[in-house]
Structure formats: structure tokens, C-alpha cells
Design a protein around this motif. Sequence first.
Motif, mmCIF file in Angstrom:
data_model
loop_
_atom_site.group_PDB
_atom_site.id
_atom_site.type_symbol
_atom_site.label_atom_id
_atom_site.label_comp_id
_atom_site.label_asym_id
_atom_site.label_seq_id
_atom_site.Cartn_x
_atom_site.Cartn_y
_atom_site.Cartn_z
ATOM 1 N N LEU A 134 0.855 -1.187 0.000
ATOM 2 C CA LEU A 134 0.000 0.000 0.000
ATOM 3 C C LEU A 134 0.887 1.232 0.000
ATOM 4 O O LEU A 134 1.684 1.439 0.920
ATOM 5 C CB LEU A 134 -0.932 -0.024 1.212
ATOM 6 C CG LEU A 134 -2.231 -0.804 1.032
ATOM 7 C CD1 LEU A 134 -3.126 -0.102 0.011
ATOM 8 C CD2 LEU A 134 -2.002 -2.238 0.591
ATOM 9 N N GLU A 136 1.011 5.412 -1.427
ATOM 10 C CA GLU A 136 0.294 6.566 -1.969
ATOM 11 C C GLU A 136 0.645 6.818 -3.437
ATOM 12 O O GLU A 136 -0.135 7.423 -4.172
ATOM 13 C CB GLU A 136 0.603 7.829 -1.157
ATOM 14 C CG GLU A 136 0.061 7.821 0.263
ATOM 15 C CD GLU A 136 1.002 7.205 1.289
ATOM 16 O OE1 GLU A 136 1.816 6.315 0.935
ATOM 17 O OE2 GLU A 136 0.919 7.593 2.473
ATOM 18 N N GLY A 157 2.265 0.503 6.023
ATOM 19 C CA GLY A 157 3.183 1.122 6.973
ATOM 20 C C GLY A 157 2.453 1.715 8.164
ATOM 21 O O GLY A 157 1.226 1.742 8.219
ATOM 22 N N ASP A 158 3.223 2.181 9.134
ATOM 23 C CA ASP A 158 2.640 2.863 10.299
ATOM 24 C C ASP A 158 2.707 4.375 10.057
ATOM 25 O O ASP A 158 2.810 4.810 8.907
ATOM 26 C CB ASP A 158 3.377 2.442 11.576
ATOM 27 C CG ASP A 158 4.838 2.862 11.555
ATOM 28 O OD1 ASP A 158 5.289 3.444 10.542
ATOM 29 O OD2 ASP A 158 5.530 2.605 12.552
ATOM 30 N N HIS A 159 2.688 5.151 11.120
ATOM 31 C CA HIS A 159 2.693 6.612 10.959
ATOM 32 C C HIS A 159 3.984 7.099 10.289
ATOM 33 O O HIS A 159 4.027 8.220 9.777
ATOM 34 C CB HIS A 159 2.517 7.287 12.329
ATOM 35 C CG HIS A 159 3.622 6.982 13.293
ATOM 36 N ND1 HIS A 159 3.855 5.700 13.778
ATOM 37 C CD2 HIS A 159 4.575 7.763 13.839
ATOM 38 C CE1 HIS A 159 4.900 5.731 14.589
ATOM 39 N NE2 HIS A 159 5.350 6.965 14.644
ATOM 40 N N GLY A 161 5.488 5.351 7.753
ATOM 41 C CA GLY A 161 5.572 4.795 6.405
ATOM 42 C C GLY A 161 6.324 3.472 6.373
ATOM 43 O O GLY A 161 6.566 2.857 7.411
ATOM 44 N N ARG A 179 -2.583 2.191 -4.567
ATOM 45 C CA ARG A 179 -3.066 3.248 -3.678
ATOM 46 C C ARG A 179 -4.578 3.117 -3.538
ATOM 47 O O ARG A 179 -5.257 2.621 -4.435
ATOM 48 C CB ARG A 179 -2.682 4.638 -4.192
ATOM 49 C CG ARG A 179 -3.394 5.081 -5.443
ATOM 50 C CD ARG A 179 -3.214 6.576 -5.689
ATOM 51 N NE ARG A 179 -4.047 7.031 -6.775
ATOM 52 C CZ ARG A 179 -3.673 7.033 -8.061
ATOM 53 N NH1 ARG A 179 -2.476 6.602 -8.395
ATOM 54 N NH2 ARG A 179 -4.500 7.450 -8.989
ATOM 55 N N VAL A 180 -5.070 3.568 -2.388
ATOM 56 C CA VAL A 180 -6.517 3.476 -2.152
ATOM 57 C C VAL A 180 -7.217 4.774 -2.531
ATOM 58 O O VAL A 180 -8.446 4.815 -2.587
ATOM 59 C CB VAL A 180 -6.839 3.119 -0.682
ATOM 60 C CG1 VAL A 180 -6.281 1.765 -0.325
ATOM 61 C CG2 VAL A 180 -6.350 4.180 0.287
ATOM 62 N N GLY A 181 -6.455 5.819 -2.773
ATOM 63 C CA GLY A 181 -7.033 7.103 -3.134
ATOM 64 C C GLY A 181 -5.943 8.145 -3.171
ATOM 65 O O GLY A 181 -4.783 7.839 -2.879
ATOM 66 N N THR A 183 -5.293 10.735 -1.282
ATOM 67 C CA THR A 183 -4.845 11.372 -0.046
ATOM 68 C C THR A 183 -4.127 10.348 0.825
ATOM 69 O O THR A 183 -4.563 9.202 0.921
ATOM 70 C CB THR A 183 -6.084 11.916 0.713
ATOM 71 O OG1 THR A 183 -6.809 12.760 -0.175
ATOM 72 C CG2 THR A 183 -5.685 12.691 1.955
ATOM 73 N N ILE A 185 -3.705 8.654 4.080
ATOM 74 C CA ILE A 185 -4.630 8.518 5.219
ATOM 75 C C ILE A 185 -4.009 7.615 6.286
ATOM 76 O O ILE A 185 -2.950 7.038 6.084
ATOM 77 C CB ILE A 185 -6.017 7.991 4.749
ATOM 78 C CG1 ILE A 185 -5.869 6.633 4.040
ATOM 79 C CG2 ILE A 185 -6.683 9.014 3.842
ATOM 80 C CD1 ILE A 185 -7.207 6.031 3.594
HETATM 81 C C1 LIG Z 1 -0.135 7.443 7.765
HETATM 82 S S1 LIG Z 1 0.494 6.633 6.354
HETATM 83 C C2 LIG Z 1 2.240 6.997 6.408
HETATM 84 C C3 LIG Z 1 2.589 8.400 6.304
HETATM 85 C C4 LIG Z 1 4.073 8.618 6.413
HETATM 86 N N1 LIG Z 1 4.272 9.938 6.948
HETATM 87 C C5 LIG Z 1 4.793 8.477 5.100
HETATM 88 O O1 LIG Z 1 5.237 9.479 4.559
HETATM 89 O O2 LIG Z 1 4.921 7.373 4.574
HETATM 90 C C6 LIG Z 1 0.531 4.945 6.859
HETATM 91 C C7 LIG Z 1 0.570 3.948 5.738
HETATM 92 O O3 LIG Z 1 -0.703 3.866 5.150
HETATM 93 C C8 LIG Z 1 -0.588 3.553 3.786
HETATM 94 N N2 LIG Z 1 -1.301 4.610 3.048
HETATM 95 C C9 LIG Z 1 -1.706 5.821 3.499
HETATM 96 N N3 LIG Z 1 -2.424 6.457 2.575
HETATM 97 C C10 LIG Z 1 -2.490 5.637 1.502
HETATM 98 C C11 LIG Z 1 -3.089 5.720 0.209
HETATM 99 N N4 LIG Z 1 -3.783 6.786 -0.185
HETATM 100 N N5 LIG Z 1 -2.947 4.662 -0.626
HETATM 101 C C12 LIG Z 1 -2.252 3.568 -0.254
HETATM 102 N N6 LIG Z 1 -1.668 3.428 0.948
HETATM 103 C C13 LIG Z 1 -1.769 4.444 1.805
HETATM 104 C C14 LIG Z 1 0.880 3.414 3.451
HETATM 105 O O4 LIG Z 1 1.231 2.034 3.522
HETATM 106 C C15 LIG Z 1 1.527 4.193 4.599
HETATM 107 O O5 LIG Z 1 2.813 3.705 4.886
#
Ligand SMILES: C[S@@+](CC[C@H](N)C(=O)[O-])C[C@H]1O[C@@H](n2cnc3c(N)ncnc32)[C@H](O)[C@@H]1O
Length: 204
Positions: A134, A136, A157-159, A161, A179-181, A183, A185
Motif C-alpha cells: 500500500l 500513496e 506502513g505505520d505513521h 511509512g 493506492r486506495v485514493g 490522499t 490517510i
Molecule cells: C499514515 S500513512 C504513512 C505516512 C508517512 N508519513 C509516510 O510518509 O509514509 C501509513 C501507511 O498507510 C498507507 N497509506 C496511506 N495512505 C495511503 C493511500 N492513499 N494509498 C495507499 N496506501 C496508503 C501506506 O502504507 C503508509 O505507509
Amino acid sequence: VRRFVIVGQKATASSDFLLDDVPGTSGRLDVLVRCVRAALLASHGVRRDTVVYLVLLGGPRAPRVVRVLGKDVQFLRPDERSLAVLFKKVLASHEDEARDPAAPFAEVRPGISVARGGIEVVVNDCNDARVFVLDEGGTDMRDEADLDTDDLLFVIGDHLGLTDDVVGALAARAPRRIRVGPTSIHADDVVAVVVNEVDRRRCR
Ligand SMILES: C[S@@+](CC[C@H](N)C(=O)[O-])C[C@H]1O[C@@H](n2cnc3c(N)ncnc32)[C@H](O)[C@@H]1O
């Protein structure tokens, strides 16, 4: 089977955290606990076709993996505190320490096992699954035909990544980046959106 892997870069692999301040004392194990709820609990019960792996890379006992099998788990409650209590008990176990590396998981509660090691333990535990990372910057999950297959593994990933180390350990499985979208999230929201997409495909 749907498998979700959540990698906690700082999430503690020991039981040494405070239930009254899980976010502040556990390397954000709270993020991972919310993912467990999102993956495994529907409104009236457990999703028996789902497996969750928490890869815990923080604290003195790291790396460790907690595996929750939806088909066997009992007494899984949806509130975050109850789940944190459960994981604190699981992480206090030492049963994984003497395990043969070929069979690393030690069951410490019905359906909940713990193993020494990191993402490689997960990869070895699910040989046939189609792997999705997953990300972005990946392709839109709605355009991904492989999501219609039966054995799916999603790595999130966690907060902080996902690190190159973790992604590199998956390379031999030719993971798809999705990606799921548009943004970025929270991890538990990503789990909920993926679960919903797979649910929708299954009833088509
Ligand atoms: C809060 S996000 C990580 C943010 C982190 N600050 C970074 O820059 O990677 C947590 C995880 O959710 C997944 N994630 C968040 N938004 C996503 C999206 N729109 N599409 C796919 N995966 C997403 C990714 O695996 C990411 O590592």
C-alpha cells in the motif's frame, strides 16, 4: 484468505508499555491495534477469512511478529483498550524464544501467535499469496485485476511509512504497489478501505 501486514517501525515488541498511555509509551502500538480491529471485526463478529500480522520493530525484544488468525481467535473486543490489554499479555510471553526457525509461531492465546523475526517471517508464512504494497504513489486499487484472486496479502506502513528494507524483503514476491485514493490517510483507514473493496468484489 485476506492477509494484512502492518509494520510498526517503532512499535514495541515487549509488553513494557502503559495501558493508560499506549500512544506515548509503545512506539505507537495503538496504530497497529486499530488496524487489527479494522481488518478482523465486522459489526457482528470476526471475519474468519482474515489474518493479521503485526511486525514489531521497536523496543528491547524486537523484531517480533504477532499473528492473529480470524478463523481461530476468540474474545476479540473492538475497543482499543481491551485490544491493548490483550496484546500486552501476548507480548509478555517467552514461548517464541525457543522455537525452531522453521516453525517460528508459538500460540499464546486461541488464534494469536508470536514469533521472533521481522517481515521475512511473514513472507515465509504465506507462500502463495499475491502481495500488494500500500503506497500513496501506486496504481489505483480499483484498476487492479489481481485483487479478484483468493489469497491476498496487503503490506501497510505505520505513521512513519514503509522502509526500503521492508519493501526490499518482498521483492522476490513481485509485489504490486497500489493506492486506495489520492490522499495519504491513517493506516487503519487504509485497512478499512481495502476490506471494503475486497468485500465489494466478492459480491459482484
Ligand atoms: C499514515 S500513512 C504513512 C505516512 C508517512 N508519513 C509516510 O510518509 O509514509 C501509513 C501507511 O498507510 C498507507 N497509506 C496511506 N495512505 C495511503 C493511500 N492513499 N494509498 C495507499 N496506501 C496508503 C501506506 O502504507 C503508509 O505507509
